[in-house]
Design an enzyme around this catalytic site. Structure first.
Site, PDB file in Angstrom:
ATOM      1  N   ARG A  39     -30.528 -18.872 -19.138  1.00  0.00           N
ATOM      2  CA  ARG A  39     -31.040 -17.568 -19.563  1.00  0.00           C
ATOM      3  C   ARG A  39     -32.405 -17.681 -20.243  1.00  0.00           C
ATOM      4  O   ARG A  39     -32.737 -16.880 -21.120  1.00  0.00           O
ATOM      5  CB  ARG A  39     -30.055 -16.845 -20.487  1.00  0.00           C
ATOM      6  CG  ARG A  39     -28.752 -16.460 -19.805  1.00  0.00           C
ATOM      7  CD  ARG A  39     -27.907 -15.575 -20.693  1.00  0.00           C
ATOM      8  NE  ARG A  39     -26.559 -15.453 -20.160  1.00  0.00           N
ATOM      9  CZ  ARG A  39     -25.457 -15.368 -20.914  1.00  0.00           C
ATOM     10  NH1 ARG A  39     -25.564 -15.389 -22.225  1.00  0.00           N
ATOM     11  NH2 ARG A  39     -24.268 -15.262 -20.341  1.00  0.00           N
ATOM     12  N   ARG A  43     -33.745 -11.659 -21.865  1.00  0.00           N
ATOM     13  CA  ARG A  43     -33.933 -10.674 -22.921  1.00  0.00           C
ATOM     14  C   ARG A  43     -34.576 -11.219 -24.188  1.00  0.00           C
ATOM     15  O   ARG A  43     -34.999 -10.448 -25.053  1.00  0.00           O
ATOM     16  CB  ARG A  43     -32.586 -10.038 -23.258  1.00  0.00           C
ATOM     17  CG  ARG A  43     -32.056  -9.149 -22.151  1.00  0.00           C
ATOM     18  CD  ARG A  43     -30.647  -8.702 -22.419  1.00  0.00           C
ATOM     19  NE  ARG A  43     -29.711  -9.822 -22.331  1.00  0.00           N
ATOM     20  CZ  ARG A  43     -28.422  -9.735 -22.631  1.00  0.00           C
ATOM     21  NH1 ARG A  43     -27.934  -8.591 -23.087  1.00  0.00           N
ATOM     22  NH2 ARG A  43     -27.631 -10.788 -22.511  1.00  0.00           N
ATOM     23  N   ARG A  52     -38.824  -5.295 -17.144  1.00  0.00           N
ATOM     24  CA  ARG A  52     -37.549  -4.781 -16.649  1.00  0.00           C
ATOM     25  C   ARG A  52     -37.282  -3.341 -17.050  1.00  0.00           C
ATOM     26  O   ARG A  52     -36.273  -2.754 -16.607  1.00  0.00           O
ATOM     27  CB  ARG A  52     -36.404  -5.647 -17.203  1.00  0.00           C
ATOM     28  CG  ARG A  52     -35.996  -6.855 -16.372  1.00  0.00           C
ATOM     29  CD  ARG A  52     -35.181  -6.501 -15.138  1.00  0.00           C
ATOM     30  NE  ARG A  52     -34.181  -5.478 -15.332  1.00  0.00           N
ATOM     31  CZ  ARG A  52     -32.992  -5.667 -15.880  1.00  0.00           C
ATOM     32  NH1 ARG A  52     -32.636  -6.864 -16.322  1.00  0.00           N
ATOM     33  NH2 ARG A  52     -32.144  -4.667 -16.008  1.00  0.00           N
ATOM     34  N   ASP A  88     -28.285 -13.209 -10.479  1.00  0.00           N
ATOM     35  CA  ASP A  88     -27.019 -13.008 -11.172  1.00  0.00           C
ATOM     36  C   ASP A  88     -25.902 -13.542 -10.292  1.00  0.00           C
ATOM     37  O   ASP A  88     -25.991 -13.463  -9.057  1.00  0.00           O
ATOM     38  CB  ASP A  88     -26.785 -11.523 -11.476  1.00  0.00           C
ATOM     39  CG  ASP A  88     -25.628 -11.328 -12.443  1.00  0.00           C
ATOM     40  OD1 ASP A  88     -24.466 -11.278 -11.974  1.00  0.00           O
ATOM     41  OD2 ASP A  88     -25.877 -11.256 -13.652  1.00  0.00           O
ATOM     42  N   TYR A 163     -13.784 -11.869 -11.920  1.00  0.00           N
ATOM     43  CA  TYR A 163     -14.392 -10.532 -11.992  1.00  0.00           C
ATOM     44  C   TYR A 163     -13.739  -9.573 -10.998  1.00  0.00           C
ATOM     45  O   TYR A 163     -13.463  -8.410 -11.314  1.00  0.00           O
ATOM     46  CB  TYR A 163     -15.889 -10.616 -11.725  1.00  0.00           C
ATOM     47  CG  TYR A 163     -16.691 -11.164 -12.877  1.00  0.00           C
ATOM     48  CD1 TYR A 163     -16.686 -10.532 -14.120  1.00  0.00           C
ATOM     49  CD2 TYR A 163     -17.468 -12.313 -12.737  1.00  0.00           C
ATOM     50  CE1 TYR A 163     -17.423 -11.021 -15.181  1.00  0.00           C
ATOM     51  CE2 TYR A 163     -18.212 -12.813 -13.793  1.00  0.00           C
ATOM     52  CZ  TYR A 163     -18.188 -12.173 -15.016  1.00  0.00           C
ATOM     53  OH  TYR A 163     -18.911 -12.664 -16.064  1.00  0.00           O
TER      54      TYR A 163
END
Length: 364
Positions: A39, A43, A52, A88, A163
């Site tokens: 990552r 962010r 973004r 992702d 998921y």
């Protein structure tokens, strides 16, 4: 080195034989301990947040120019030893036509969970054309990265299955484990389908020119070693074996809370085993050697606790030196965090950690 069914063009992959990350991954002696962060493109970077703004995650992952720029941001800012493709793990499912979305503050949410044989049979398969924008982004990146390797990645079948079966993130994975134990035939059929999807996604990345791949089995730590070996390992092993037939690139395997699974995860076919912060790297190396005594000395990746980055520089420096020392017990060490960069991490701290790793490891 290539597979005639889906060959990686010889011109696509750069000659980066001296790149520290690739040298370390192959058990060699790099000029310094390589470092990158999971990552790292994300962010924690203000330039990422600006770029973004207003763009949904999965749309961003399928916009080549955006993928390229986001992937390059931490390379420019931090001087990391590898870029990792901005993507992702659920992207290939979404691209294939599975109804899902990434919900802010929650994560991937699946509109129709997969829990029956009919659900498994109805899962769409991934075609390379559906992720062509990812290949286009990699094409842009290999022209911009110079001597910095590019890591491609995908989600492992178990984590993707969790998921799909749960319908989203889960703390206990109860529906996943229930399906696994109550209906092994359906479970293995599901993981077979997901292994095909993961492999197709990795083939696209390899053909486009990535220099290494990482298989994320983020939630495998929820399993016992027995269950992992029976219900997960065969499918991950098939992926790694197929990748090895396609291209001679380092293969990294990572999961969270997988201290009891490290040996089994290496036996899936990984060249490098990612270790989270719960197990010291020297202990991880001991476990890996014990699991495969005849194999080459294990190469490890990790494992600074992401939370330590908030502890002040004295504590950070102490932990970095400790981890570098423990990493010497393995056959090779790629410095990383034990999981991803937390969103509120100060980017300047990340840059200082990289500089420290490079300087300190040159002196070892």
């Amino acid at each position: 080195m290539t597979n005639s069914a889906n060959p990686a063009p010889a011109s696509a992959r750069r000659n980066l034989a001296d790149a520290p990350l690739l040298v370390a991954a192959r058990g060699g002696t790099p000029r310094h301990t390589p470092v990158w962060f999971m990552r790292q493109a994300g962010r924690s970077l203000p330039e990422y947040r600006k770029l973004r703004e207003g763009v949904p995650m999965l749309q961003a992952c399928l916009t080549p120019e955006l993928v390229s720029e986001i992937t390059l941001q931490p390379v420019r800012r931090h001087g990391v030893d590898a870029a990792i493709l901005f993507s992702d793990i659920v992207l290939p499912l979404y691209a294939a036509g599975v109804g899902l979305d990434i919900v802010a503050g929650t994560g991937p949410v699946v509109s129709s969970p997969v829990r029956t044989p009919a659900d498994v049979a109805a899962l769409p398969t991934l075609d390379a054309a559906q992720v062509e924008p990812v290949a286009d982004a990699i094409g842009l990146l290999v022209r911009e990265l110079g001597q910095t390797p590019l890591i491609g990645f995908a989600g492992a079948p178990f984590t993707l299955a969790s998921y799909l079966v749960e319908g989203g993130p889960s703390r206990n994975h109860e529906r996943t484990k229930a399906l696994m134990h109550s209906d092994p035939q359906t479970w293995h059929a599901l993981l077979d389908r997901l292994a095909d999807t993961t492999l197709e996604f990795l083939k696209v990345q390899l053909a486009a020119g990535v220099d290494a791949i990482q298989l994320f089995d983020s939630w495998a730590g929820a399993l016992s070693l027995r269950d992992y070996r029976e219900f997960v390992l065969p499918h991950s092993r098939r992926i790694f074996a197929s990748v090895a037939e396609i291209a001679d690139v380092p293969k990294i395997h990572f999961g969270v809370g997988t201290g009891e699974l490290l040996g089994a995860m290496r036996s899936a076919g990984a060249d490098v085993v990612g270790v989270d912060w719960r197990v010291p790297l020297d202990e991880a190396a001991t476990r890996l050697r014990a699991a495969e005594p005849e194999a080459a000395a294990p190469v490890v990746q990790g494992n600074l606790d992401p939370a330590v980055l908030f502890a002040g520089w004295d504590a950070i420096e102490r932990e970095v030196h400790r981890i570098l020392g423990e990493g010497q017990a393995a056959g090779g060490h790629i410095f990383n965090l034990g999981h991803g960069v937390l969103p509120s991490t100060d980017p300047e701290v990340l840059t200082r950690v990289i500089e420290l790793v490079h300087t300190a490891s040159k002196q070892q």
